[in-house]
Design an enzyme around this catalytic site. Structure first.
Site, PDB file in Angstrom:
ATOM      1  N   GLY A  69       0.831  -1.197   0.000  1.00 32.79           N
ATOM      2  CA  GLY A  69       0.000   0.000   0.000  1.00 32.79           C
ATOM      3  C   GLY A  69       0.861   1.239   0.000  1.00 32.79           C
ATOM      4  O   GLY A  69       2.035   1.194  -0.364  1.00 32.79           O
TER       5      GLY A  69
ATOM      6  N   CYS B  78       2.615   5.326  -3.232  1.00 29.24           N
ATOM      7  CA  CYS B  78       3.408   5.103  -4.451  1.00 29.24           C
ATOM      8  C   CYS B  78       3.042   3.833  -5.208  1.00 29.24           C
ATOM      9  O   CYS B  78       2.651   3.887  -6.376  1.00 29.24           O
ATOM     10  CB  CYS B  78       4.897   5.078  -4.108  1.00 29.24           C
ATOM     11  SG  CYS B  78       5.525   6.621  -3.419  1.00 29.24           S
TER      12      CYS B  78
END
Length: 438
Positions: A265, A268
């Site tokens: 998660g 980015c």
């Protein structure tokens, strides 16, 4: 050592040549009389650089011979390596007829053999094959007990065609899956002179290691090809890109992202995966592997939810909300997704994350919370002990060191679900802690 090798294809022939060259007495066994004639005349049954010289040396020194007589080979040796093929069936499963046949032959001879014999499965077989197929056949045909009357081990090979001799002499590691310690000791003695770490594991672990390595290699090839295809479509040389990517040994080629656990998660990775796959699609570039990443990631969040739902309780503590310890960044945190699923299904959820306090959340984080979990302020609790005490199931969501102790010493009356790998062993001593991938 006196060794019989069953199956003289790529793996068996190379093992026969290399082991005999190292001074072991080797009997190569195959149902093909053509292969046996080649071996006995110092000829290689396969095309492999350097192998014929090893076979000739083995024959000339009397350290190697071939036979079609299974029983004679077993009686004349102390260890048997099973190197027969395990081809694919039409449905993708493994064809085990050859292994089953060899095991029956070995078992029948062991019935009357007075000395202990060790059977080593070198063929590539799925986890559970030795326990559920090989050992039952050996025990049934011999009337003896594995680990007591005869030894069993797994020794996956990592030989590449055209460089197999070098790969045998300079392996990255030697993996031994042992049914019992004595079997592992016997097999280890074959490899102690090689300059490579010897790793001893349970049989099923060794079976799985082989498949994991091969599938990982296939994944890397596919990944590099898909990146190369996209790079070409945008006017970039994919080789230049991957040359630089592979220079990063700290993250790109390291253990860092290779630990089984929870979903990825943050601000980015999800965003960049979506952007690149969108661009590929817009350019009509097929990228099946990359396109599967977000689906697989979502599936891992679902797996965590299913683990919680499997317990007969509604009171859940979520320790950690940000996508990793040491940050208050909640953007695309899979723990936020998990919290949303739990709330949506009516679970009584309490959340502890010392880095995420609603009063101090600003900007993107504040907007993210208000759009995903508007009532998060009522779920966050800064009292760690209260969050634990008020729950029946505790989810260890990120690697905050305060959570580690809960994985290995589960509070009385609680259940712990470890998403990050804090558990020292695959199972806790009290049986009340469970890992998402272990």
């Amino acid at each position: 050592m006196r060794i019989s090798i069953f199956g003289l294809g790529y793996v068996g022939a190379v093992c026969a040549g290399c082991l005999s060259a190292r001074g072991h007495d080797v009997v190569g066994v195959d149902i093909s009389s053509t292969k046996i004639d080649l071996i006995n005349n110092g000829k290689s049954p396969i095309v492999e650089p350097g192998l014929e010289e090893l076979l000739q040396k083995g024959i000339s020194t009397g350290k190697l011979r071939g036979t079609t007589d299974f029983a004679e080979a077993i009686r004349a040796t102390d260890l048997s390596m099973i190197c027969v093929g395990t081809p694919s069936k039409k449905n993708g499963d493994l064809e085990l007829d050859y292994i089953e046949s060899v095991c029956r032959e070995i078992g029948y001879v062991l019935r009357d053999k007075a000395t202990r014999h060790t059977i080593v499965v070198r063929s590539t077989v799925l986890p559970g094959t030795v326990a559920n197929v090989v050992i039952p056949i050996l025990e049934d045909c011999s009337g003896k007990k594995a680990g007591v009357d005869f030894g069993v081990a797994v020794n996956p090979e990592f030989l590449r065609e055209s460089t197999a001799i070098k790969d045998y002499d300079l392996p990255p590691m030697t993996v031994i899956g042992e049914f019992d310690k004595a079997s592992g000791d016997v097999l280890q003695s074959l490899y102690e002179e090689l300059d490579a770490p010897i790793i001893r594991k349970d049989i099923a672990v060794a079976e799985m290691i082989k498949y994991t390595c091969n599938v990982w290699h296939a994944t890397k090839v596919t990944f590099a090809n898909e990146i190369g295809n996209i790079a070409k479509a945008v006017g970039v040389d994919g080789r230049e890109v991957m040359d630089v990517v592979c220079q990063d040994k700290a993250l790109n080629l390291s253990q860092y992202y290779m630990r089984p656990g929870f979903a990825f998660g943050g601000s980015c990775l999800p965003k960049d995966v979506r952007a690149l796959t969108y661009r590929a699609s817009s350019l009509d570039v097929e990228a099946p592997l990359l396109n599967s990443l977000m689906r697989s990631n979502t599936s891992q969040v679902q797996n965590a939810f299913d683990m919680v739902a499997s317990y007969d309780t509604r009171k859940v503590a979520l320790l950690g909300l940000s996508f990793k310890a040491g940050t208050d960044d909640l953007r695309e945190s899979p723990l936020v997704e998990l919290a949303e699923m739990l709330i949506g299904k009516g679970f009584d959820l309490s959340i502890f994350d010392s880095n995420v306090e609603y009063a101090r959340v600003h900007g993107a984080n504040k907007d993210y919370i208000e759009s995903k979990i508007p009532h998060v302020s009522s779920l966050l609790n800064s009292d760690f002990d209260q969050v634990i005490n008020d729950s029946d199931v505790i989810i260890l969501g990120n690697r905050d060191e305060r959570f580690r102790a809960l994985a290995n010493k589960t509070p009385e009356g609680k259940r712990v679900i470890d998403l990050v790998g804090f558990m020292t062993n695959a199972t806790s001593e009290d049986g009340r802690a469970e890992g998402i991938c272990w």
